[in-house]
Design an enzyme around this catalytic site. Structure first.
Site, short mmCIF file in Angstrom:
data_model
loop_
_atom_site.label_atom_id
_atom_site.label_comp_id
_atom_site.label_asym_id
_atom_site.label_seq_id
_atom_site.Cartn_x
_atom_site.Cartn_y
_atom_site.Cartn_z
N HIS A 17 -4.40 26.96 -9.86
CA HIS A 17 -4.14 27.06 -8.41
C HIS A 17 -2.92 27.95 -8.16
O HIS A 17 -2.93 28.81 -7.27
CB HIS A 17 -3.82 25.68 -7.82
CG HIS A 17 -4.96 24.70 -7.82
ND1 HIS A 17 -4.83 23.42 -8.29
CD2 HIS A 17 -6.24 24.83 -7.41
CE1 HIS A 17 -5.99 22.77 -8.14
NE2 HIS A 17 -6.86 23.60 -7.63
N LYS A 41 -12.82 10.93 -1.15
CA LYS A 41 -12.83 11.23 -2.59
C LYS A 41 -11.90 10.30 -3.37
O LYS A 41 -11.78 10.45 -4.58
CB LYS A 41 -12.39 12.68 -2.80
CG LYS A 41 -13.53 13.67 -3.09
CD LYS A 41 -12.94 15.00 -3.53
CE LYS A 41 -13.96 16.00 -4.04
NZ LYS A 41 -13.31 17.27 -4.40
N ARG A 90 -13.97 30.41 -10.70
CA ARG A 90 -13.73 30.26 -12.13
C ARG A 90 -14.91 30.75 -12.96
O ARG A 90 -14.80 31.60 -13.79
CB ARG A 90 -13.46 28.78 -12.47
CG ARG A 90 -12.05 28.38 -12.19
CD ARG A 90 -11.91 26.91 -12.16
NE ARG A 90 -12.63 26.35 -11.02
CZ ARG A 90 -12.58 25.09 -10.64
NH1 ARG A 90 -11.87 24.23 -11.34
NH2 ARG A 90 -13.23 24.67 -9.59
N SER A 128 -8.48 20.27 -11.77
CA SER A 128 -7.66 19.08 -11.54
C SER A 128 -8.30 17.86 -12.19
O SER A 128 -7.60 16.99 -12.72
CB SER A 128 -7.49 18.82 -10.04
OG SER A 128 -6.82 19.88 -9.44
P1 ADP Z 1 -11.87 21.54 -3.97
O1 ADP Z 1 -11.77 20.04 -3.91
O2 ADP Z 1 -12.06 22.20 -2.66
O3 ADP Z 1 -12.77 22.08 -5.06
P2 ADP Z 1 -9.67 22.21 -5.68
O4 ADP Z 1 -8.28 21.71 -5.46
O5 ADP Z 1 -10.39 21.68 -6.86
O6 ADP Z 1 -10.41 21.95 -4.34
O7 ADP Z 1 -9.68 23.78 -5.73
C1 ADP Z 1 -9.23 24.58 -4.67
C2 ADP Z 1 -9.58 26.03 -4.92
O8 ADP Z 1 -8.94 26.48 -6.10
C3 ADP Z 1 -11.05 26.31 -5.13
O9 ADP Z 1 -11.34 27.57 -4.57
C4 ADP Z 1 -11.21 26.37 -6.62
O10 ADP Z 1 -12.30 27.18 -7.00
C5 ADP Z 1 -9.89 27.01 -6.99
N1 ADP Z 1 -9.49 26.70 -8.36
C6 ADP Z 1 -9.43 25.50 -8.93
N2 ADP Z 1 -9.03 25.60 -10.22
C7 ADP Z 1 -8.84 26.91 -10.46
C8 ADP Z 1 -8.48 27.68 -11.61
N3 ADP Z 1 -8.24 27.11 -12.78
N4 ADP Z 1 -8.38 29.03 -11.47
C9 ADP Z 1 -8.66 29.60 -10.28
N5 ADP Z 1 -9.04 28.95 -9.17
C10 ADP Z 1 -9.13 27.62 -9.25
#
Ligand code: ADP
Length: 159
Positions: A17, A41, A90, A128
């Protein structure tokens, strides 16, 4: 003035992130990180904890603001007067969901565009949920999250 929103659950914020936030901050005048409350969630961290961790790890970046929101992303984007949504991609597994989300948002709010940042290869496997899982078994997550998040996860699972 280009203002983008970068929405997500950030439960908790990972280095993946942070990479998207840092890179996004170079493209836009302002990036508002939108932390989805998402009580359905049942997140590990409360929205206040997630917001505070994000504030701490983005302290050095001037044009980043952290806000929480509940409800529709487009309503949040409208409320902060942003016309760009940033999302990270990703792997191909993210694509279908992200495409649907972006197209739905565009259909509902034609003034909004979604821009994708392709993840840095070193973080392409990182999520996450994986971080939470490893931390719950007391595994080493120091390569995946900022130091303060490692501490917060320890506190959570030591309880
Ligand atoms: P959501 O619950 O909306 O999936 P996340 O917190 O998991 O939210 O992710 C938010 C954003 O960050 C999404 O666009 C996701 O694809 C991106 N993201 C999550 N992990 C990574 C990573 N390792 N590298 C790049 N982008 C990421």
């Amino acid at each position: 003035m280009t203002r983008a929103v970068y929405p997500g659950s950030f439960d908790p914020v990972t280095l993946g992130h942070l990479d998207v936030i840092t890179r996004g901050s170079r493209f836009f005048d302002e990036v508002i990180v939108g932390v989805l409350q998402n009580s359905a969630k049942s997140p590990l961290f409360s929205v206040e904890e997630r917001v505070n961790m994000l504030r701490e790890v983005t302290e050095g970046i001037d044009n980043i603001e952290i806000q929480s929101f509940d409800g529709l992303l487009i309503d949040f984007a409208k409320s902060v007067d942003a016309h760009i949504i940033v999302r990270g991609l990703r792997a191909v597994t993210d694509f279908e969901y992200e495409l649907q989300l972006a197209q739905t948002n565009k259909a509902v709010y034609p003034d909004i565009d979604t821009l994708f940042l392709v993840t840095s290869v070193v973080y392409s496997y990182l999520s996450s949920s994986v971080v939470r899982e490893i931390a719950s078994y007391n595994g080493d997550i120091s390569k995946f999250v900022p130091e303060c998040v490692t501490e917060k996860l320890k506190e959570k699972f030591d309880k």
